[in-house]
Scaffold this motif. Structure first.
Motif, PDB file in Angstrom:
ATOM      1  N   SER A   1     -61.271  38.915  26.640  1.00 10.90           N
ATOM      2  CA  SER A   1     -61.775  39.777  25.566  1.00 10.90           C
ATOM      3  C   SER A   1     -61.200  39.408  24.198  1.00 10.90           C
ATOM      4  O   SER A   1     -61.665  39.903  23.166  1.00 10.90           O
ATOM      5  CB  SER A   1     -61.458  41.238  25.880  1.00 10.90           C
ATOM      6  N   ASN A   2     -60.206  38.533  24.194  1.00 10.55           N
ATOM      7  CA  ASN A   2     -59.676  37.998  22.941  1.00 10.55           C
ATOM      8  C   ASN A   2     -60.759  37.420  22.040  1.00 10.55           C
ATOM      9  O   ASN A   2     -60.636  37.388  20.826  1.00 10.55           O
ATOM     10  CB  ASN A   2     -58.747  36.810  23.246  1.00 10.55           C
TER      11      ASN A   2
ATOM     12  N   GLN B   1     -63.479  38.346  21.032  1.00 18.71           N
ATOM     13  CA  GLN B   1     -64.152  39.195  20.046  1.00 18.71           C
ATOM     14  C   GLN B   1     -63.433  39.175  18.696  1.00 18.71           C
ATOM     15  O   GLN B   1     -64.064  39.130  17.647  1.00 18.71           O
ATOM     16  CB  GLN B   1     -64.237  40.620  20.594  1.00 18.71           C
ATOM     17  N   ASP B   2     -62.127  39.173  18.742  1.00 21.85           N
ATOM     18  CA  ASP B   2     -61.349  39.106  17.504  1.00 21.85           C
ATOM     19  C   ASP B   2     -61.586  37.771  16.800  1.00 21.85           C
ATOM     20  O   ASP B   2     -61.833  37.714  15.594  1.00 21.85           O
ATOM     21  CB  ASP B   2     -59.860  39.280  17.851  1.00 21.85           C
ATOM     22  N   ILE B   3     -61.534  36.697  17.582  1.00 19.15           N
ATOM     23  CA  ILE B   3     -61.677  35.357  16.994  1.00 19.15           C
ATOM     24  C   ILE B   3     -63.080  35.157  16.415  1.00 19.15           C
ATOM     25  O   ILE B   3     -63.228  34.710  15.268  1.00 19.15           O
ATOM     26  CB  ILE B   3     -61.411  34.266  18.065  1.00 19.15           C
TER      27      ILE B   3
ATOM     28  N   GLY C   1     -65.149  37.413  15.504  1.00 21.05           N
ATOM     29  CA  GLY C   1     -65.288  38.313  14.356  1.00 21.05           C
ATOM     30  C   GLY C   1     -64.713  37.690  13.090  1.00 21.05           C
ATOM     31  O   GLY C   1     -65.328  37.721  12.025  1.00 21.05           O
ATOM     32  N   GLN C   2     -63.537  37.100  13.207  1.00 15.44           N
ATOM     33  CA  GLN C   2     -62.910  36.480  12.040  1.00 15.44           C
ATOM     34  C   GLN C   2     -63.691  35.248  11.572  1.00 15.44           C
ATOM     35  O   GLN C   2     -63.829  35.005  10.368  1.00 15.44           O
ATOM     36  CB  GLN C   2     -61.466  36.089  12.373  1.00 15.44           C
TER      37      GLN C   2
END
Lengths: 128, 218
Positions: free
Chosen positions: B137-138, B140-142, B144-145
Protein backbone atom coordinates in the motif's frame (compact mmCIF):
# COMPACT_ATOMS: atom_id res chain seq x y z
CA UNK A 1 19.10 -2.33 28.03
CA UNK A 2 15.80 -3.77 26.87
CA UNK A 3 13.64 -1.66 24.64
CA UNK A 4 10.53 -0.33 26.34
CA UNK A 5 7.81 -1.68 24.07
CA UNK A 6 5.21 0.57 25.74
CA UNK A 7 7.02 3.81 25.03
CA UNK A 8 4.99 6.41 23.13
CA UNK A 9 5.99 6.80 19.48
CA UNK A 10 5.00 9.78 17.32
CA UNK A 11 4.54 9.21 13.59
CA UNK A 12 4.30 12.25 11.32
CA UNK A 13 2.97 12.22 7.75
CA UNK A 14 0.48 14.25 5.73
CA UNK A 15 -0.81 11.10 4.00
CA UNK A 16 -3.35 9.39 6.24
CA UNK A 17 -2.75 6.16 4.38
CA UNK A 18 0.93 6.23 5.24
CA UNK A 19 0.15 6.91 8.91
CA UNK A 20 -2.08 3.82 8.92
CA UNK A 21 0.58 1.70 7.24
CA UNK A 22 3.30 2.73 9.71
CA UNK A 23 0.97 2.36 12.68
CA UNK A 24 0.01 -1.17 11.60
CA UNK A 25 3.59 -2.22 10.96
CA UNK A 26 4.63 -0.86 14.38
CA UNK A 27 1.77 -2.77 15.95
CA UNK A 28 3.00 -5.99 14.32
CA UNK A 29 6.44 -5.30 15.75
CA UNK A 30 4.92 -4.92 19.21
CA UNK A 31 4.66 -1.11 19.52
CA UNK A 32 1.07 -0.14 20.16
CA UNK A 33 1.46 3.20 21.96
CA UNK A 34 1.47 5.30 18.80
CA UNK A 35 0.28 8.87 18.21
CA UNK A 36 0.27 10.68 14.91
CA UNK A 37 0.55 14.20 13.49
CA UNK A 38 -0.13 15.59 10.01
CA UNK A 39 2.89 17.90 9.75
CA UNK A 40 5.95 19.19 11.58
CA UNK A 41 4.28 21.99 13.50
CA UNK A 42 1.55 19.70 14.80
CA UNK A 43 4.20 17.15 15.77
CA UNK A 44 6.27 19.77 17.59
CA UNK A 45 3.25 20.84 19.58
CA UNK A 46 2.53 17.23 20.58
CA UNK A 47 6.17 16.66 21.55
CA UNK A 48 6.04 19.67 23.87
CA UNK A 49 2.94 18.27 25.55
CA UNK A 50 4.04 14.65 25.93
CA UNK A 51 7.41 12.87 26.12
CA UNK A 52 7.98 10.52 23.18
CA UNK A 53 10.52 7.72 22.96
CA UNK A 54 10.81 7.94 19.17
CA UNK A 55 9.71 10.13 16.26
CA UNK A 56 9.19 8.68 12.78
CA UNK A 57 8.60 11.48 10.30
CA UNK A 58 7.96 12.09 6.62
CA UNK A 59 9.95 14.92 4.99
CA UNK A 60 7.65 16.60 2.49
CA UNK A 61 4.87 18.26 4.49
CA UNK A 62 3.38 21.71 4.89
CA UNK A 63 3.58 24.09 6.65
CA UNK A 64 6.54 22.54 8.50
CA UNK A 65 8.62 19.87 6.78
CA UNK A 66 10.20 16.89 8.45
CA UNK A 67 13.64 18.47 8.15
CA UNK A 68 12.44 21.66 9.84
CA UNK A 69 10.85 19.54 12.57
CA UNK A 70 14.12 17.68 13.07
CA UNK A 71 16.04 20.96 13.40
CA UNK A 72 13.48 22.32 15.86
CA UNK A 73 13.73 19.14 17.93
CA UNK A 74 17.50 19.14 17.98
CA UNK A 75 17.65 22.81 18.98
CA UNK A 76 15.23 22.33 21.88
CA UNK A 77 17.04 21.23 25.03
CA UNK A 78 14.06 19.25 26.32
CA UNK A 79 13.55 17.39 23.02
CA UNK A 80 17.06 17.17 21.59
CA UNK A 81 17.72 13.61 22.74
CA UNK A 82 14.58 12.05 21.19
CA UNK A 83 15.53 9.48 18.51
CA UNK A 84 14.35 10.60 15.07
CA UNK A 85 13.86 8.44 11.98
CA UNK A 86 13.00 10.00 8.61
CA UNK A 87 10.75 8.00 6.27
CA UNK A 88 10.56 9.74 2.92
CA UNK A 89 10.48 9.47 -0.86
CA UNK A 90 13.31 12.05 -0.97
CA UNK A 91 16.18 9.76 -1.83
CA UNK A 92 18.84 12.10 -3.23
CA UNK A 93 22.23 12.12 -1.59
CA UNK A 94 21.84 15.80 -0.73
CA UNK A 95 18.66 15.00 1.21
CA UNK A 96 20.27 12.26 3.24
CA UNK A 97 23.27 14.50 3.93
CA UNK A 98 21.05 17.38 5.03
CA UNK A 99 19.08 15.11 7.35
CA UNK A 100 22.24 13.64 8.81
CA UNK A 101 23.71 17.08 9.38
CA UNK A 102 20.49 18.08 11.13
CA UNK A 103 20.85 15.12 13.49
CA UNK A 104 18.66 12.34 12.10
CA UNK A 105 19.26 8.90 13.64
CA UNK A 106 18.23 6.89 10.62
CA UNK A 107 16.66 7.30 7.20
CA UNK A 108 14.16 5.07 5.39
CA UNK A 109 13.28 5.57 1.73
CA UNK A 110 9.71 5.00 0.57
CA UNK A 111 8.46 2.58 -0.51
CA UNK A 112 9.75 0.51 2.37
CA UNK A 113 8.94 -2.88 3.83
CA UNK A 114 8.42 -4.21 7.35
CA UNK A 115 11.90 -5.75 7.49
CA UNK A 116 13.56 -2.40 6.70
CA UNK A 117 11.47 -0.63 9.33
CA UNK A 118 12.40 -3.24 11.92
CA UNK A 119 16.12 -3.10 11.12
CA UNK A 120 16.16 0.70 11.43
CA UNK A 121 14.27 0.56 14.72
CA UNK A 122 16.78 -1.97 16.04
CA UNK A 123 19.68 0.22 14.95
CA UNK A 124 18.19 3.25 16.74
CA UNK A 125 16.61 1.63 19.81
CA UNK A 126 18.54 -1.62 20.19
CA UNK A 127 17.32 -5.22 19.88
CA UNK A 128 13.74 -6.00 20.80
CA UNK B 1 9.67 71.50 -37.35
CA UNK B 2 12.50 72.05 -34.88
CA UNK B 3 14.38 68.83 -34.04
CA UNK B 4 13.43 68.93 -30.35
CA UNK B 5 9.74 69.33 -31.12
CA UNK B 6 9.92 66.58 -33.73
CA UNK B 7 11.58 64.18 -31.22
CA UNK B 8 8.94 64.96 -28.64
CA UNK B 9 6.16 64.29 -31.16
CA UNK B 10 7.71 60.98 -32.20
CA UNK B 11 8.24 59.93 -28.59
CA UNK B 12 4.66 60.78 -27.75
CA UNK B 13 3.43 58.75 -30.71
CA UNK B 14 5.56 55.76 -29.73
CA UNK B 15 4.43 55.98 -26.11
CA UNK B 16 0.80 56.14 -27.20
CA UNK B 17 1.27 53.12 -29.45
CA UNK B 18 2.86 51.14 -26.62
CA UNK B 19 0.02 52.01 -24.29
CA UNK B 20 -2.60 51.01 -26.83
CA UNK B 21 -1.12 47.63 -27.55
CA UNK B 22 0.17 45.29 -24.86
CA UNK B 23 1.68 43.30 -27.69
CA UNK B 24 4.65 44.49 -29.74
CA UNK B 25 3.71 47.07 -32.39
CA UNK B 26 1.78 45.75 -35.38
CA UNK B 27 2.86 46.12 -38.92
CA UNK B 28 0.38 48.97 -39.39
CA UNK B 29 1.62 50.73 -36.26
CA UNK B 30 5.20 50.53 -37.43
CA UNK B 31 4.27 51.60 -40.96
CA UNK B 32 2.32 54.60 -39.66
CA UNK B 33 5.18 55.73 -37.46
CA UNK B 34 7.66 55.34 -40.28
CA UNK B 35 5.36 57.24 -42.65
CA UNK B 36 5.14 60.07 -40.16
CA UNK B 37 8.88 60.14 -39.68
CA UNK B 38 9.55 60.08 -43.42
CA UNK B 39 6.82 62.65 -44.07
CA UNK B 40 8.31 65.03 -41.57
CA UNK B 41 11.78 64.84 -43.04
CA UNK B 42 13.05 67.88 -44.81
CA UNK B 43 14.78 67.51 -48.12
CA UNK B 44 15.39 64.35 -50.14
CA UNK B 45 15.24 60.87 -48.66
CA UNK B 46 18.59 59.19 -48.97
CA UNK B 47 19.20 55.65 -50.20
CA UNK B 48 20.12 54.73 -46.65
CA UNK B 49 16.77 56.03 -45.38
CA UNK B 50 14.96 53.89 -47.91
CA UNK B 51 17.00 50.84 -46.98
CA UNK B 52 16.12 51.32 -43.29
CA UNK B 53 12.48 51.79 -44.23
CA UNK B 54 12.49 48.53 -46.19
CA UNK B 55 14.18 46.67 -43.34
CA UNK B 56 11.63 47.96 -40.84
CA UNK B 57 8.77 47.03 -43.12
CA UNK B 58 10.16 43.51 -43.56
CA UNK B 59 10.54 43.21 -39.79
CA UNK B 60 6.94 44.32 -39.28
CA UNK B 61 5.76 41.75 -41.84
CA UNK B 62 7.75 39.03 -40.06
CA UNK B 63 6.28 39.92 -36.67
CA UNK B 64 2.78 39.96 -38.10
CA UNK B 65 3.30 36.56 -39.73
CA UNK B 66 4.72 35.03 -36.54
CA UNK B 67 1.77 36.31 -34.52
CA UNK B 68 -0.70 34.89 -37.02
CA UNK B 69 1.02 31.49 -36.95
CA UNK B 70 1.12 31.38 -33.15
CA UNK B 71 -2.52 32.41 -32.94
CA UNK B 72 -3.50 29.76 -35.49
CA UNK B 73 -2.23 26.88 -33.34
CA UNK B 74 -4.86 27.83 -30.72
CA UNK B 75 -2.43 27.92 -27.82
CA UNK B 76 -5.23 29.36 -25.70
CA UNK B 77 -6.93 25.96 -25.73
CA UNK B 78 -3.83 24.22 -24.34
CA UNK B 79 -4.11 26.14 -21.09
CA UNK B 80 -7.85 26.63 -20.80
CA UNK B 81 -8.95 23.21 -21.95
CA UNK B 82 -6.31 20.51 -22.19
CA UNK B 83 -4.12 21.32 -19.17
CA UNK B 84 -7.12 22.06 -16.98
CA UNK B 85 -8.66 18.76 -18.00
CA UNK B 86 -5.39 16.87 -17.48
CA UNK B 87 -4.86 18.25 -13.97
CA UNK B 88 -8.45 17.42 -13.02
CA UNK B 89 -8.01 13.88 -14.31
CA UNK B 90 -4.77 13.45 -12.36
CA UNK B 91 -6.37 14.79 -9.18
CA UNK B 92 -9.14 12.24 -9.69
CA UNK B 93 -6.54 9.46 -10.02
CA UNK B 94 -4.96 10.48 -6.70
CA UNK B 95 -8.33 10.65 -4.93
CA UNK B 96 -9.55 7.35 -6.35
CA UNK B 97 -6.37 5.45 -5.44
CA UNK B 98 -6.37 6.99 -1.95
CA UNK B 99 -9.95 5.90 -1.43
CA UNK B 100 -9.29 2.40 -2.76
CA UNK B 101 -6.17 2.06 -0.63
CA UNK B 102 -8.18 3.09 2.42
CA UNK B 103 -10.67 0.31 1.72
CA UNK B 104 -7.87 -2.23 1.28
CA UNK B 105 -6.37 -1.16 4.61
CA UNK B 106 -9.77 -1.39 6.31
CA UNK B 107 -10.04 -5.00 5.15
CA UNK B 108 -6.44 -5.81 6.12
CA UNK B 109 -6.91 -4.38 9.63
CA UNK B 110 -10.10 -6.40 10.09
CA UNK B 111 -8.35 -9.56 8.95
CA UNK B 112 -5.51 -8.84 11.37
CA UNK B 113 -7.97 -8.42 14.24
CA UNK B 114 -9.72 -11.68 13.39
CA UNK B 115 -6.35 -13.45 13.16
CA UNK B 116 -5.58 -12.57 16.79
CA UNK B 117 -8.26 -15.06 17.91
CA UNK B 118 -6.84 -17.94 15.86
CA UNK B 119 -4.18 -20.52 16.69
CA UNK B 120 -0.57 -19.32 16.52
CA UNK B 121 0.57 -20.89 13.21
CA UNK B 122 -2.54 -19.65 11.42
CA UNK B 123 -2.29 -16.24 13.04
CA UNK B 124 1.38 -15.87 12.11
CA UNK B 125 0.69 -16.81 8.51
CA UNK B 126 -2.18 -14.33 8.25
CA UNK B 127 -0.13 -11.55 9.86
CA UNK B 128 2.64 -12.25 7.34
CA UNK B 129 0.19 -11.90 4.47
CA UNK B 130 -1.41 -8.77 5.91
CA UNK B 131 2.06 -7.26 6.31
CA UNK B 132 2.49 -7.78 2.57
CA UNK B 133 -0.70 -5.77 2.01
CA UNK B 134 0.55 -2.93 4.21
CA UNK B 135 3.89 -2.89 2.40
CA UNK B 136 2.28 -2.89 -1.03
CA UNK B 137 0.00 0.00 0.00
CA UNK B 138 3.07 2.24 0.08
CA UNK B 139 2.51 2.77 -3.63
CA UNK B 140 -0.30 5.23 -3.00
CA UNK B 141 1.96 7.75 -1.30
CA UNK B 142 4.62 7.46 -4.00
CA UNK B 143 2.23 7.70 -6.95
CA UNK B 144 0.45 10.59 -5.27
CA UNK B 145 3.70 12.52 -4.97
CA UNK B 146 4.72 11.72 -8.55
CA UNK B 147 1.38 12.87 -9.91
CA UNK B 148 1.59 16.05 -7.85
CA UNK B 149 4.92 16.78 -9.54
CA UNK B 150 3.36 16.29 -12.98
CA UNK B 151 0.47 18.61 -12.06
CA UNK B 152 2.95 21.27 -10.92
CA UNK B 153 4.80 20.98 -14.24
CA UNK B 154 1.56 21.30 -16.23
CA UNK B 155 0.57 24.39 -14.26
CA UNK B 156 3.98 25.92 -14.97
CA UNK B 157 3.46 25.30 -18.70
CA UNK B 158 0.01 26.89 -18.44
CA UNK B 159 1.50 30.05 -16.91
CA UNK B 160 4.04 30.30 -19.73
CA UNK B 161 1.36 29.83 -22.37
CA UNK B 162 -0.79 32.52 -20.75
CA UNK B 163 2.16 34.91 -20.87
CA UNK B 164 2.67 34.15 -24.56
CA UNK B 165 -1.02 34.70 -25.28
CA UNK B 166 -0.97 38.04 -23.50
CA UNK B 167 1.97 39.08 -25.65
CA UNK B 168 0.06 38.13 -28.79
CA UNK B 169 -2.92 40.18 -27.70
CA UNK B 170 -5.80 40.81 -30.09
CA UNK B 171 -4.48 38.55 -32.82
CA UNK B 172 -5.26 35.48 -30.72
CA UNK B 173 -8.73 36.74 -29.88
CA UNK B 174 -9.53 37.24 -33.56
CA UNK B 175 -8.38 33.71 -34.53
CA UNK B 176 -10.15 32.20 -31.51
CA UNK B 177 -13.46 33.77 -32.47
CA UNK B 178 -13.18 32.49 -36.02
CA UNK B 179 -12.21 28.97 -34.88
CA UNK B 180 -14.96 28.80 -32.25
CA UNK B 181 -17.55 29.79 -34.82
CA UNK B 182 -16.28 27.11 -37.20
CA UNK B 183 -16.39 24.46 -34.46
CA UNK B 184 -19.94 25.34 -33.50
CA UNK B 185 -21.00 24.80 -37.10
CA UNK B 186 -19.38 21.35 -37.22
CA UNK B 187 -20.40 20.15 -33.78
CA UNK B 188 -22.48 17.17 -34.86
CA UNK B 189 -21.30 14.20 -32.82
CA UNK B 190 -19.60 11.33 -34.60
CA UNK B 191 -18.63 8.00 -33.03
CA UNK B 192 -15.14 9.24 -32.17
CA UNK B 193 -16.47 12.23 -30.24
CA UNK B 194 -18.32 9.82 -27.95
CA UNK B 195 -15.07 8.29 -26.68
CA UNK B 196 -14.56 10.43 -23.59
CA UNK B 197 -13.24 7.83 -21.15
CA UNK B 198 -14.06 7.80 -17.43
CA UNK B 199 -15.75 10.99 -16.25
CA UNK B 200 -14.68 12.98 -13.23
CA UNK B 201 -16.80 12.56 -10.08
CA UNK B 202 -19.70 14.97 -10.34
CA UNK B 203 -19.66 14.95 -14.14
CA UNK B 204 -20.65 11.34 -14.49
CA UNK B 205 -24.08 9.74 -14.32
CA UNK B 206 -24.29 7.16 -11.57
CA UNK B 207 -26.02 3.82 -12.15
CA UNK B 208 -29.34 5.07 -10.77
CA UNK B 209 -29.29 8.05 -13.13
CA UNK B 210 -28.46 5.80 -16.07
CA UNK B 211 -31.29 3.42 -15.11
CA UNK B 212 -33.68 6.37 -14.96
CA UNK B 213 -32.44 7.60 -18.32
CA UNK B 214 -32.92 4.20 -19.92
CA UNK B 215 -36.36 3.88 -18.36
CA UNK B 216 -37.31 7.23 -19.83
CA UNK B 217 -37.09 5.68 -23.31
CA UNK B 218 -39.73 3.06 -22.48
Amino acid sequence: MAVDMTMPILIVDDYKTMLRIIRNLLKQLGFENVDDAADGSQALQKMREKPYGLVISDWNMEPMTGLQLLREVRSDKKLAAVPFIMITAESKTENVVAAKEAGVNNYIVKPFNAATLKSKLVSVLGNF
Amino acid sequence: MPAAAHDASLSARLDAARREAEAPLTRDDVAAIIAEVVGSMEGDISALDLKIYQELEALARYIQSAKAELAAIRADRIGQEYILSATDELDAVVNATEEATGQILDAAETIQTIAESLDEPTRDRIVELVTGIFEASNFQDITGQRITKVVTTLKHIEVKIDAMLNALGQEVERVRSQADAAETKGALADDKSLLNGPQLPGNANDQAEIDRLLASFD
